[in-house]
Design an enzyme around this catalytic site. Structure first.
Site, PDB file in Angstrom:
ATOM      1  N   GLU A  22      -1.767  -5.651  -3.626  1.00  0.00           N
ATOM      2  CA  GLU A  22      -0.847  -4.565  -2.654  1.00  0.00           C
ATOM      3  C   GLU A  22       0.211  -5.467  -2.071  1.00  0.00           C
ATOM      4  OE1 GLU A  22      -4.038  -1.119  -1.040  1.00  0.00           O
ATOM      5  OE2 GLU A  22      -3.668  -3.018   0.185  1.00  0.00           O
ATOM      6  N   ASP A  44       0.808  -1.256  -0.049  1.00  0.00           N
ATOM      7  CA  ASP A  44       0.237  -0.142  -0.204  1.00  0.00           C
ATOM      8  C   ASP A  44       0.927   1.263   0.063  1.00  0.00           C
ATOM      9  OD1 ASP A  44      -2.538   1.453   0.593  1.00  0.00           O
ATOM     10  OD2 ASP A  44      -1.453   2.171   2.208  1.00  0.00           O
TER      11      ASP A  44
END
Length: 226
Positions: free
Chosen positions: A119, A47
């Site tokens: 992610e 992320d």
């Protein structure tokens, strides 16, 4: 996993990182697999990498955009929907390790699971080869989404756009008043009036919360100003 590496254009030096990135918590919670690591910690890293790369691309592409504009664009580009679409294009759903419950309910197609897995894979690439390697993978994945993104101005909510329109002309800010609330507490509907006294204009808007009703009223007033 070899096919996924081909799609990514990245060969892992440590395949265990990729395996962890493709392992959902539901899989490790079944059948004594608790010793195998799942992908939540890698999501955290991925992320951060995605946000950094997206911010860098947007910063260079929109030299006149302010911090708020760039933040709204980045939030749009790295939200769950586009990330899940990228994950689907890469075929992540076909190689994810999911628990039987998630498999039965179609977890391999679920937006949140695919976005989280992407992610995690980016986080795994970062640990495997470093930031520049991750950047080389992420930039081409994000470029089509960035190219298709609306202009920063279009992402501002109606209340913000109305406020800026008035401020640019030296006019006072609008006022909002709740005129009506209907329905049971858990399913209320609000009616709000937006007033710009100096222009002699007002508009009504409705929504399931006061905020949504205010945004609706502001949007309608903006349409009258256009």
């Amino acid at each position: 996993m070899a096919e996924l590496e081909g799609h990514l254009g990245h060969s892992f030096a440590d395949r265990r990182l990729l395996l962890s990135a493709l392992t959902h918590r539901s899989y490790t919670n079944e059948g004594g697999r608790g010793e195998q690591s799942h992908n939540e910690r890698l999501e955290f890293l991925g992320d951060a990498v995605l946000n950094l790369v997206a911010a860098d691309q947007l910063f260079r592409l929109h030299p006149d955009a302010d911090e708020g504009d760039l933040s709204r664009l980045r939030a749009r580009i790295v939200s769950a929907e586009p990330l899940a679409a990228i994950g689907q294009d890469l075929g992540l759903g076909e190689v994810l390790q999911l628990g039987s419950g998630e498999l039965k309910t179609g977890g391999f197609r679920r937006q949140s699971i695919l976005a989280d897995a992407l992610e995690a894979v980016i986080g795994a690439i970062y640990l495997d080869r470093g930031l520049e390697a991750a950047r080389r993978i992420v930039e081409p994945l994000l470029e089509p989404r960035i190219a298709a993104a609306p202009e920063p101005e279009a992402l501002k909510d109606p209340k913000t756009r109305l406020q800026e329109w008035l401020q640019a002309r030296g006019l006072p800010l609008p006022s909002y008043a709740v005129e009506q609330v209907e329905g049971l507490p858990h399913e209320q509907q609000f009616r709000v009036r937006c007033v710009v006294e100096t222009l002699g204009l007002s508009s009504q808007g409705g929504g399931s919360s006061r905020r949504r009703a205010e945004q609706s009223a502001a949007e309608r007033l903006l349409q009258r100003l256009a």
